[in-house]
Design a protein around this motif. Sequence first.
Motif, PDB file in Angstrom:
ATOM      1  N   UNK A   1       1.274  -1.233   0.157  1.00 46.13           N
ATOM      2  CA  UNK A   1       0.094  -0.108  -0.251  1.00 46.13           C
ATOM      3  C   UNK A   1       0.791   0.955   0.136  1.00 46.13           C
ATOM      4  N   UNK A   2       0.514   2.135  -0.878  1.00 44.91           N
ATOM      5  CA  UNK A   2       1.057   3.581  -1.230  1.00 44.91           C
ATOM      6  C   UNK A   2       0.636   4.474  -0.431  1.00 44.91           C
TER       7      UNK A   2
ATOM      8  N   UNK B   1       4.127  -1.183   4.355  1.00 44.28           N
ATOM      9  CA  UNK B   1       4.911  -0.878   5.040  1.00 44.28           C
ATOM     10  C   UNK B   1       5.353  -1.545   6.064  1.00 44.28           C
ATOM     11  N   UNK B   2       4.627  -1.436   7.420  1.00 43.56           N
ATOM     12  CA  UNK B   2       5.002  -1.374   8.576  1.00 43.56           C
ATOM     13  C   UNK B   2       4.455  -2.886   9.298  1.00 43.56           C
TER      14      UNK B   2
ATOM     15  N   UNK C   1       8.115  -2.198  13.419  1.00 40.83           N
ATOM     16  CA  UNK C   1       7.558  -2.193  11.955  1.00 40.83           C
ATOM     17  C   UNK C   1       8.029  -0.702  11.371  1.00 40.83           C
ATOM     18  N   UNK C   2       9.549  -0.676  12.539  1.00 40.09           N
ATOM     19  CA  UNK C   2      10.416   0.479  11.710  1.00 40.09           C
ATOM     20  C   UNK C   2      11.618  -0.136  11.726  1.00 40.09           C
ATOM     21  N   UNK C   3      11.933  -1.517  10.716  1.00 43.47           N
ATOM     22  CA  UNK C   3      13.552  -2.237  10.579  1.00 43.47           C
ATOM     23  C   UNK C   3      13.362  -1.459   9.686  1.00 43.47           C
ATOM     24  N   UNK C   4      14.799  -1.871   9.675  1.00 42.22           N
ATOM     25  CA  UNK C   4      15.549  -1.299   7.733  1.00 42.22           C
ATOM     26  C   UNK C   4      15.701  -2.064   6.640  1.00 42.22           C
ATOM     27  N   UNK C   5      15.521  -1.667   5.668  1.00 38.00           N
ATOM     28  CA  UNK C   5      15.612  -2.429   4.282  1.00 38.00           C
ATOM     29  C   UNK C   5      16.546  -3.854   5.250  1.00 38.00           C
TER      30      UNK C   5
END
Length: 225
Positions: free
Chosen positions: A69-70, A105-106, A116-120
């Motif tokens: 979802x954008x 994304x979260x 929900x705050x993880x890095x790539x």
Amino acid sequence: MRVLGVDPGLTRCGLGVVEGVAGRPLTMKAAGVVRTPADVSVAERLLLIEQGVEEWLDRHSPEAVAVERVFSQHNVRTVMGTAQAGAVAMLCAARRGLPVELHTPSEVKAAVTGTGRAEKAQVGTMVMRLLRLGAPPRPADAADALALAICHIWRAPVQQRLNRLQQAHARHAAGHAAPPSAPVPAADPPGPGRPAGEPGAAKARRTPDASGPRRAPEAPKGTAR
């Protein structure tokens, strides 16, 4: 369940196919990206994405499609391109009658890494471990697409139960909805010659005498008028 995850993007659209069920080890079937050149029109780039997604659907025959979802970002042009690429993937799935689910994304990061705050980089590492791969998938868009598919598989049972509960609640509410009742006319107060509560009594008493105005009583004979 076999799910195609789509990490939409105009330059690189990540795609990943994962198979399995919640609570059991998952298997990666494929991962990659659809690339489009920046020196062609947006319409042509979207056409290339559509052709790439269709090819993946033909090759892997997923049962569902999960799309990121954008959300709004600072770069409006980037958001527009991402949203357009995601819409193309949704259109391809709907054309085949495949269910489509959008995940933020979260939600994906929380499902795969626990936060929900993880890095790539964290997402790629956890995807590698969950799918028992020798190295994190490359590029990162492919790892994100796999993470979307994993998130969808794990969340599908809960979402299905919620959908069933909502449908049952809607049927229950519809079955107990009573039709509106017709208004009951108010009864007039009782009057001479008419039972109490019978409508129209007061109206009848208020109707003037059809014989005309009443005359004054005559005086007795022999008296002055």
